[in-house]
Design an enzyme around this catalytic site. Structure first.
Site, mmCIF file in Angstrom:
data_model
loop_
_atom_site.group_PDB
_atom_site.id
_atom_site.type_symbol
_atom_site.label_atom_id
_atom_site.label_comp_id
_atom_site.label_asym_id
_atom_site.label_seq_id
_atom_site.Cartn_x
_atom_site.Cartn_y
_atom_site.Cartn_z
ATOM 1 N N CYS A 52 38.808 2.576 50.191
ATOM 2 C CA CYS A 52 40.181 2.764 49.743
ATOM 3 C C CYS A 52 41.091 2.408 50.924
ATOM 4 O O CYS A 52 40.899 2.926 52.033
ATOM 5 C CB CYS A 52 40.409 4.209 49.304
ATOM 6 S SG CYS A 52 42.140 4.573 48.944
ATOM 7 N N ASP A 59 34.606 3.531 47.945
ATOM 8 C CA ASP A 59 34.696 3.293 46.514
ATOM 9 C C ASP A 59 33.432 2.547 46.099
ATOM 10 O O ASP A 59 32.932 1.703 46.844
ATOM 11 C CB ASP A 59 35.924 2.437 46.172
ATOM 12 C CG ASP A 59 37.228 3.195 46.327
ATOM 13 O OD1 ASP A 59 37.269 4.376 45.952
ATOM 14 O OD2 ASP A 59 38.200 2.599 46.807
ATOM 15 N N VAL A 74 25.471 -20.841 43.670
ATOM 16 C CA VAL A 74 25.660 -20.037 44.870
ATOM 17 C C VAL A 74 24.286 -19.645 45.393
ATOM 18 O O VAL A 74 23.370 -19.327 44.614
ATOM 19 C CB VAL A 74 26.555 -18.800 44.610
ATOM 20 C CG1 VAL A 74 25.891 -17.786 43.693
ATOM 21 C CG2 VAL A 74 26.962 -18.143 45.923
ATOM 22 N N GLU A 75 24.111 -19.696 46.694
ATOM 23 C CA GLU A 75 22.843 -19.260 47.301
ATOM 24 C C GLU A 75 22.884 -17.735 47.349
ATOM 25 O O GLU A 75 23.836 -17.148 47.851
ATOM 26 C CB GLU A 75 22.712 -19.882 48.694
ATOM 27 C CG GLU A 75 21.334 -19.719 49.309
ATOM 28 C CD GLU A 75 21.107 -18.327 49.841
ATOM 29 O OE1 GLU A 75 20.083 -17.720 49.458
ATOM 30 O OE2 GLU A 75 21.948 -17.839 50.611
ATOM 31 N N SER A 76 21.858 -17.094 46.795
ATOM 32 C CA SER A 76 21.903 -15.650 46.546
ATOM 33 C C SER A 76 21.948 -14.783 47.808
ATOM 34 O O SER A 76 22.601 -13.742 47.809
ATOM 35 C CB SER A 76 20.748 -15.218 45.648
ATOM 36 O OG SER A 76 19.512 -15.500 46.248
ATOM 37 N N HIS A 93 40.622 -1.661 43.945
ATOM 38 C CA HIS A 93 39.574 -2.167 43.049
ATOM 39 C C HIS A 93 39.932 -3.537 42.477
ATOM 40 O O HIS A 93 39.090 -4.436 42.416
ATOM 41 C CB HIS A 93 39.344 -1.210 41.883
ATOM 42 C CG HIS A 93 39.020 0.190 42.274
ATOM 43 N ND1 HIS A 93 38.403 0.532 43.449
ATOM 44 C CD2 HIS A 93 39.217 1.346 41.609
ATOM 45 C CE1 HIS A 93 38.239 1.843 43.501
ATOM 46 N NE2 HIS A 93 38.732 2.367 42.394
ATOM 47 N N GLU A 94 41.179 -3.668 42.038
ATOM 48 C CA GLU A 94 41.615 -4.913 41.419
ATOM 49 C C GLU A 94 41.503 -6.077 42.394
ATOM 50 O O GLU A 94 41.010 -7.155 42.044
ATOM 51 C CB GLU A 94 43.073 -4.777 40.931
ATOM 52 C CG GLU A 94 43.272 -3.710 39.871
ATOM 53 C CD GLU A 94 43.520 -2.302 40.411
ATOM 54 O OE1 GLU A 94 43.920 -1.441 39.604
ATOM 55 O OE2 GLU A 94 43.317 -2.047 41.628
#
Length: 154
Positions: A52, A59, A74-76, A93-94
């Site tokens: 936060c 969070d 994407v390479e994991s 969060h957004e």
């Protein structure tokens, strides 16, 4: 040689420290060997964490990332390190959810991408955040993200 598409990777197969923040994190991509085929790739991160920005308290979220690749995947491991870099990052969060989605879109230029950020409650209120680049390409099968509305998720 089939491994040529992996030759530019710098993190996979070696010890790599967790980046201190998302800006420092290096996301890597590889050529899509199934280019021209419309299919969905899903990554699920049930233990995503950030801080936060006001209180510094942790969070927690369950992220589900779906995308229909174009030329790139994407390479994991780099994705795992990128997501882990949010651990000490202060943002709402957004911002966290949409930033992850936009960073992947910038890197991959996928045909389509969506991310669901299912955040655990703080102050008694769960916040779920969804970002999508547009309509799903026709003919692509997309399963439900499988995360139920909040009723004591876990």
């Amino acid at each position: 040689m089939a491994n040529d598409i992996y030759s530019g990777l710098t993190q996979l197969g070696s010890a790599t420290r967790l980046p201190q923040n998302p800006e420092e994190a290096v996301l890597e991509r590889v050529e899509n060997p199934q280019k021209g085929t419309a299919y969905v790739v899903r990554f699920t991160a049930p233990e995503f964490t950030s801080l936060c920005p006001m209180t510094g308290q942790p969070d927690f979220a369950h992220l589900v990332i779906d995308y229909v690749p174009g030329d790139w995947l994407v390479e994991s491991k780099s994705l795992k390190l990128f997501l882990g870099s949010f651990r000490n990052h202060g943002a709402f969060h957004e911002d966290c959810t949409v930033s992850v989605g936009k960073r992947l879109v910038d890197l991959l230029q996928p045909q389509w991408l969506r991310i669901g950020g299912y955040w655990y409650p703080r102050g008694g209120i769960p916040i779920d955040v969804f970002y999508q680049t547009g309509p799903l390409p026709e003919g692509v099968w997309l399963p439900d993200q499988g995360v139920p509305p909040y009723r004591g998720r876990g």
